[in-house]
Motif scaffolding. Structure first.
Motif, short mmCIF file in Angstrom:
data_model
loop_
_atom_site.label_atom_id
_atom_site.label_comp_id
_atom_site.label_asym_id
_atom_site.label_seq_id
_atom_site.Cartn_x
_atom_site.Cartn_y
_atom_site.Cartn_z
N ALA A 1 16.47 47.40 40.98
CA ALA A 1 15.99 47.33 39.61
C ALA A 1 16.90 47.12 38.41
O ALA A 1 16.63 46.61 37.56
CB ALA A 1 15.18 48.47 39.27
N ALA A 2 17.99 47.78 38.70
CA ALA A 2 19.25 47.76 37.79
C ALA A 2 20.15 46.58 37.69
O ALA A 2 20.79 46.14 36.90
CB ALA A 2 20.01 48.94 37.59
N ARG A 3 20.22 45.79 38.76
CA ARG A 3 21.00 44.81 39.02
C ARG A 3 20.75 43.67 38.11
O ARG A 3 19.77 42.91 38.25
CB ARG A 3 21.22 44.29 40.73
CG ARG A 3 22.11 43.28 40.71
CD ARG A 3 22.45 42.99 42.22
NE ARG A 3 22.56 44.06 43.09
CZ ARG A 3 22.31 44.85 43.87
NH1 ARG A 3 20.82 44.19 44.32
NH2 ARG A 3 22.67 45.89 44.57
N THR A 4 21.93 42.92 37.48
CA THR A 4 21.60 41.64 36.78
C THR A 4 22.73 41.01 37.47
O THR A 4 22.81 39.57 37.29
CB THR A 4 22.15 41.89 35.36
OG1 THR A 4 23.39 42.46 35.08
CG2 THR A 4 21.34 42.86 34.30
N GLY A 5 23.64 41.44 38.10
CA GLY A 5 24.76 40.39 38.77
C GLY A 5 25.88 40.41 37.77
O GLY A 5 26.88 39.63 38.31
N LYS A 6 26.03 40.94 36.71
CA LYS A 6 26.94 40.95 35.84
C LYS A 6 27.92 42.25 35.75
O LYS A 6 27.25 42.82 36.06
CB LYS A 6 26.48 40.53 34.33
CG LYS A 6 25.84 39.15 34.28
CD LYS A 6 25.30 38.68 33.03
CE LYS A 6 24.55 37.44 33.13
NZ LYS A 6 23.73 37.19 32.01
N ILE A 7 28.92 42.05 35.29
CA ILE A 7 29.90 43.29 35.23
C ILE A 7 29.20 43.98 34.13
O ILE A 7 28.49 43.73 33.00
CB ILE A 7 31.29 42.91 34.53
CG1 ILE A 7 32.27 44.06 34.46
CG2 ILE A 7 31.32 42.34 33.04
CD1 ILE A 7 33.84 43.68 34.59
N GLY A 8 29.36 45.64 34.56
CA GLY A 8 28.46 46.56 33.45
C GLY A 8 27.18 47.02 34.03
O GLY A 8 26.58 47.63 33.03
N ASP A 9 26.81 46.53 35.23
CA ASP A 9 25.56 46.89 35.86
C ASP A 9 25.29 48.55 36.06
O ASP A 9 24.17 49.00 36.00
CB ASP A 9 25.24 46.29 37.05
CG ASP A 9 24.44 44.71 36.91
OD1 ASP A 9 24.02 44.44 35.65
OD2 ASP A 9 24.48 44.22 37.74
#
Length: 112
Positions: A80-88
């Motif tokens: 649910a929290a993953r965007t695939g970008k740094i800072g996840d």
């Protein structure tokens, strides 16, 4: 019992909270936090001047769960929290020896 501490982006709070509720995990503590990891913050302009924001807003979710629910909770939070970008964010697990309900001194997993 284990304690899950998850640091995530504020924009992902509702998605993570809803996903945990869907799998039957209801008790959680949510805190506002500031920090940074590898992303190191960012630069912004205010009234024509550039300044660096090195402590970014984050959300910290804390849950104490029976051992059999921990893997499911970690999986739900991650997806649910993953965007695939740094800072996840990050998830930390700690062993909890005992939990005590203040109201009536009840102890153990029934407190959860």
């Amino acid at each position: 019992m284990q304690k899950i501490e998850a640091i995530l982006q504020p924009s992902k709070l509702d998605a993570v909270k809803d996903a945990l509720l869907e799998v039957g995990i209801e008790g959680m503590t949510i805190l506002e936090a500031r920090g940074h990891g590898r992303q190191k913050g960012h630069s912004e302009f205010y009234r024509g001047r550039e300044y660096t924001v090195d402590l970014l807003p984050k959300i910290k979710i804390e849950l104490v769960l029976p051992d059999h629910l921990v893997d499911k909770a970690v999986q739900v939070i991650s997806s649910a929290a993953r965007t695939g970008k740094i800072g996840d964010g990050k998830i930390f697990l700690s062993k909890i020896d005992e939990a005590i309900r203040i109201r009536n001194d009840e102890r153990g997993e029934t407190v959860l």
